[in-house]
Every structure is written in structure tokens, then in C-alpha cells.
Write a protein that holds these residues in place. Structure first.
Motif, PDB file in Angstrom:
ATOM      1  N   GLN A 112     -19.581   1.387 -37.124  1.00 19.72           N
ATOM      2  CA  GLN A 112     -18.523   1.159 -36.814  1.00 19.72           C
ATOM      3  C   GLN A 112     -18.870   1.066 -35.007  1.00 19.72           C
TER       4      GLN A 112
ATOM      5  N   SER B 209     -18.741  -1.233 -31.597  1.00 16.95           N
ATOM      6  CA  SER B 209     -17.864  -1.153 -30.644  1.00 16.95           C
ATOM      7  C   SER B 209     -17.989   0.172 -29.470  1.00 16.95           C
TER       8      SER B 209
ATOM      9  N   LEU C   3     -10.655  11.300 -27.499  1.00 15.89           N
ATOM     10  CA  LEU C   3     -10.816   9.898 -28.171  1.00 15.89           C
ATOM     11  C   LEU C   3     -10.763   9.321 -29.253  1.00 15.89           C
TER      12      LEU C   3
ATOM     13  N   GLY D 224      -7.276   9.397 -28.926  1.00 14.94           N
ATOM     14  CA  GLY D 224      -6.142   8.190 -28.380  1.00 14.94           C
ATOM     15  C   GLY D 224      -6.362   6.736 -29.559  1.00 14.94           C
ATOM     16  N   PRO D 225      -4.819   6.062 -28.874  1.00 15.70           N
ATOM     17  CA  PRO D 225      -4.820   5.095 -29.812  1.00 15.70           C
ATOM     18  C   PRO D 225      -5.872   4.031 -30.346  1.00 15.70           C
ATOM     19  N   ASP D 226      -6.412   3.624 -29.083  1.00 25.51           N
ATOM     20  CA  ASP D 226      -7.589   2.432 -29.532  1.00 25.51           C
ATOM     21  C   ASP D 226      -8.654   2.682 -29.977  1.00 25.51           C
ATOM     22  N   PHE D 227      -8.710   4.087 -29.995  1.00 25.97           N
ATOM     23  CA  PHE D 227     -10.322   3.852 -30.843  1.00 25.97           C
ATOM     24  C   PHE D 227     -10.838   4.188 -32.706  1.00 25.97           C
ATOM     25  N   ASN D 228     -11.509   3.613 -32.406  1.00 24.34           N
ATOM     26  CA  ASN D 228     -11.549   2.698 -34.019  1.00 24.34           C
ATOM     27  C   ASN D 228     -11.367   3.804 -35.287  1.00 24.34           C
TER      28      ASN D 228
ATOM     29  N   LYS E  31     -12.173   7.820 -36.596  1.00 17.31           N
ATOM     30  CA  LYS E  31     -11.369   8.390 -36.511  1.00 17.31           C
ATOM     31  C   LYS E  31     -10.963   9.250 -38.353  1.00 17.31           C
TER      32      LYS E  31
END
Length: 116
Positions: free
Chosen positions: A15, A19, A98, A101-105, A109
Motif C-alpha cells: 500500500q 500511495s 495520519l 485521519g480519514p484519508d489514510f489507507n 491502519k
């Protein structure tokens, strides 16, 4: 188990390579590649590629450096290298922010706690 940690680390790396904002260095990529390729030990490795195959040559050299490791040790070093990467990255980035955060892969996570 070390196998479970290794698989979690592999999932994270795959991943990370796709990104940002965390990007591994060329040196890190080579180390991960060599250790990853080493673990199954089901491949027959030919001699060192020639000068007209510079990328394959660099990869072969990276693998050669870890060739004598056991499978267990190669997996451990893969996980340790990834942990070191996150430690180094935390000097420049707020990893906790990070991760929350809502955008983290989501794959990263989910797998990060498994390698610690």
C-alpha cells in the motif's frame, strides 16, 4: 507469530508503494525486495546479471546480501526494517495524526498494530 507480522508488513509495503505521503527510499525498496524474495526460497537464482541489466543487477546484489539468512530471520528483518521506516518517518510526519485521519489507507491502519 512472525509469519503473521511478516504478512501484515507485506500488506503495508504494497500500500505504501501505491500511495503517499509516506514513501520508501530506493535503498528501503531494495531491502524490502531482497528480504521478501528470500522468504519463500523457492526460486532458483542464476548468476549475477550483466552490466546491460543494471536494475536486475542491483536487485540481485540486494538479494545476495541476505542470501544466508534463515526464513525466520528474513521475516524478522523485513518487519524490523518497516518499523525503523515508520520511526524515521515520525521525525518528519505526525504518524498518529495520519493514522487517525480519514484519508489514510485503511489497509495500513489495520495492519500497523500487528507489526509492533
Amino acid at each position: 507469530s512472525m509469519e503473521a507480522k511478516f504478512q501484515a508488513a507485506v500488506d503495508i509495503i504494497q500500500q505504501l508503494l501505491q500511495s503517499g505521503p509516506l514513501q520508501t527510499s530506493t535503498e528501503d525498496k531494495l531491502r524490502f525486495y531482497a528480504l521478501f524474495k528470500h522468504v519463500p526460497k523457492d526460486k532458483i537464482y542464476m548468476g549475477r546479471p550483466g552490466v546491460f541489466s543494471p536494475i536486475e543487477r542491483v536487485k540481485w546484489d540486494a538479494w545476495e546480501a541476505v542470501r544466508d539468512l534463515s526464513k525466520e530471520e528474513a521475516m524478522r528483518q523485513y518487519v524490523d526494517t518497516l518499523n525503523e521506516f515508520f520511526e524515521d518517518a515520525s521525525d518528519e510526519l505526525d504518524i498518529d495524526a495520519l493514522l487517525s485521519g480519514p484519508d489514510f489507507n485503511p489497509t495500513i491502519k489495520e495492519n500497523l498494530p500487528k507489526i509492533l
